[in-house]
Design a protein around this motif. Structure first.
Motif, PDB file in Angstrom:
ATOM      1  N   ILE A 152      43.880  51.553  48.239  1.00  0.00           N
ATOM      2  CA  ILE A 152      43.122  50.427  48.783  1.00  0.00           C
ATOM      3  C   ILE A 152      42.427  49.665  47.661  1.00  0.00           C
ATOM      4  O   ILE A 152      42.458  48.428  47.612  1.00  0.00           O
ATOM      5  N   ASP A 153      41.792  50.391  46.729  1.00  0.00           N
ATOM      6  CA  ASP A 153      41.128  49.731  45.598  1.00  0.00           C
ATOM      7  C   ASP A 153      42.128  48.901  44.788  1.00  0.00           C
ATOM      8  O   ASP A 153      41.830  47.769  44.374  1.00  0.00           O
ATOM      9  N   ILE A 206      43.090  45.734  46.747  1.00  0.00           N
ATOM     10  CA  ILE A 206      42.019  44.733  46.704  1.00  0.00           C
ATOM     11  C   ILE A 206      42.027  44.002  45.369  1.00  0.00           C
ATOM     12  O   ILE A 206      41.917  42.762  45.309  1.00  0.00           O
ATOM     13  N   THR A 207      42.172  44.755  44.288  1.00  0.00           N
ATOM     14  CA  THR A 207      42.183  44.147  42.954  1.00  0.00           C
ATOM     15  C   THR A 207      43.349  43.183  42.792  1.00  0.00           C
ATOM     16  O   THR A 207      43.180  42.053  42.296  1.00  0.00           O
ATOM     17  N   TRP A 230      45.130  41.706  45.195  1.00  0.00           N
ATOM     18  CA  TRP A 230      44.984  40.574  46.115  1.00  0.00           C
ATOM     19  C   TRP A 230      43.997  39.559  45.534  1.00  0.00           C
ATOM     20  O   TRP A 230      44.232  38.345  45.579  1.00  0.00           O
ATOM     21  N   ARG A 231      42.895  40.070  44.985  1.00  0.00           N
ATOM     22  CA  ARG A 231      41.891  39.184  44.377  1.00  0.00           C
ATOM     23  C   ARG A 231      42.499  38.373  43.238  1.00  0.00           C
ATOM     24  O   ARG A 231      42.288  37.153  43.136  1.00  0.00           O
ATOM     25  N   GLU A 243      35.171  36.843  48.801  1.00  0.00           N
ATOM     26  CA  GLU A 243      34.940  38.287  48.861  1.00  0.00           C
ATOM     27  C   GLU A 243      34.876  38.791  50.301  1.00  0.00           C
ATOM     28  O   GLU A 243      35.254  39.928  50.586  1.00  0.00           O
ATOM     29  N   LEU A 281      38.257  39.805  51.334  1.00  0.00           N
ATOM     30  CA  LEU A 281      38.641  41.096  50.766  1.00  0.00           C
ATOM     31  C   LEU A 281      37.926  42.243  51.472  1.00  0.00           C
ATOM     32  O   LEU A 281      38.497  43.325  51.640  1.00  0.00           O
ATOM     33  N   ASP A 282      36.680  42.011  51.888  1.00  0.00           N
ATOM     34  CA  ASP A 282      35.957  43.035  52.654  1.00  0.00           C
ATOM     35  C   ASP A 282      36.680  43.318  53.974  1.00  0.00           C
ATOM     36  O   ASP A 282      36.799  44.477  54.396  1.00  0.00           O
ATOM     37  N   LEU A 338      39.886  42.860  54.494  1.00  0.00           N
ATOM     38  CA  LEU A 338      41.113  43.566  54.128  1.00  0.00           C
ATOM     39  C   LEU A 338      40.837  45.047  53.921  1.00  0.00           C
ATOM     40  O   LEU A 338      41.584  45.905  54.401  1.00  0.00           O
ATOM     41  N   ARG A 339      39.756  45.366  53.227  1.00  0.00           N
ATOM     42  CA  ARG A 339      39.405  46.768  53.000  1.00  0.00           C
ATOM     43  C   ARG A 339      39.140  47.486  54.320  1.00  0.00           C
ATOM     44  O   ARG A 339      39.586  48.621  54.519  1.00  0.00           O
TER      45      ARG A 339
END
Length: 229
Positions: free
Chosen positions: A180-181, A184-185, A187-188, A195, A198-199, A201-202
């Motif tokens: 997941i980390d 997120i990285t 995708w960003r 953000e 992304l939150d 998405l997480r």
């Protein structure tokens, strides 16, 4: 147009449904071409008027299932706020009966070839819709990138590799948290979203893995009970 030509498409559609029923009942590998011929109520020559092989029948089943799912999602997401559309596409399980049965069979792991073909076609057939959504995001300033179609392909591959239990077992919590980390990285860095996006998405990925763990633990418990009895 002759009656035979007029009836071909709806008849083939009905045969595709019958084929899915056979695969669900017996499993794709255990279903023979003779089984399908009998279920279709066709002679051997009549069946080959519609399909040349069992694999071609499976391809038709998958194309219909994923096509119906894409159409249903496309119709629904246009009613959603723009920023919610991609998340809905990535994480929804909404589908009609045919698509839902097919997707569930693919996730069951009972047939590696069905799972593989479903994953492949779902990615290929989703690219145009994901690209369309990303272009909308770029036009509105929600995303920033110069290559929407290529980014759509990358994000779909990331979504599959991150959520695929073959690569990241649902029971390995440390592993899926790292995935997941990483997601997120990437995708960003790919599209530079807010953000808050992304939150979300997480949160969605976390729920997916937690649900996967619950299903996995339930299956293990049921298997253990069967072994005892």
């Amino acid at each position: 147009m002759s009656r035979t030509q007029k009836d071909f498409a709806p008849r083939k559609e009905k045969l595709i449904q019958i084929a899915l029923d056979q695969f669900l009942e017996k499993g794709y590998e255990n279903t023979t071409i003779t089984d399908l011929q009998k279920a279709f109520g066709l002679t051997k020559g009549g069946m080959y008027h519609y399909f040349n092989s069992k694999e071609e029948i499976l391809d038709a089943v998958i194309k219909k299932g994923i096509g119906d799912w894409i159409d249903e999602v496309r119709n629904h997401i246009m009613e959603l706020p723009a920023e919610d559309r991609l998340m809905y596409l990535c994480f929804t399980d909404t589908a009609n009966s045919f698509s839902s049965q097919l997707l569930q069979y693919g996730r069951s792991g009972d047939s590696s070839i069905v799972t593989y073909k479903l994953r492949e076609q779902r990615m290929k057939m989703s690219v145009s819709l994901v690209t369309e959504i990303i272009k909308q995001y770029i036009d509105s300033g929600f995303y920033t990138c110069d290559y929407p179609e290529e980014i759509a392909e990358i994000l779909l591959m990331l979504a599959v590799s991150t959520s695929d239990e073959i690569f990241g077992p649902a029971t390995n919590e440390d592993k899926w948290k790292r995935r997941i980390d990483a997601m997120i990285t990437l995708w960003r860095n790919c599209v530079h979203p807010p953000e808050s996006h992304l939150d979300e998405l997480r949160d969605n990925l976390t729920r997916f893995y937690e649900d996967s763990m619950t299903r996995s633990n339930s299956c293990n418990y049921d298997s253990h009970k069967e072994n005892i009895t």
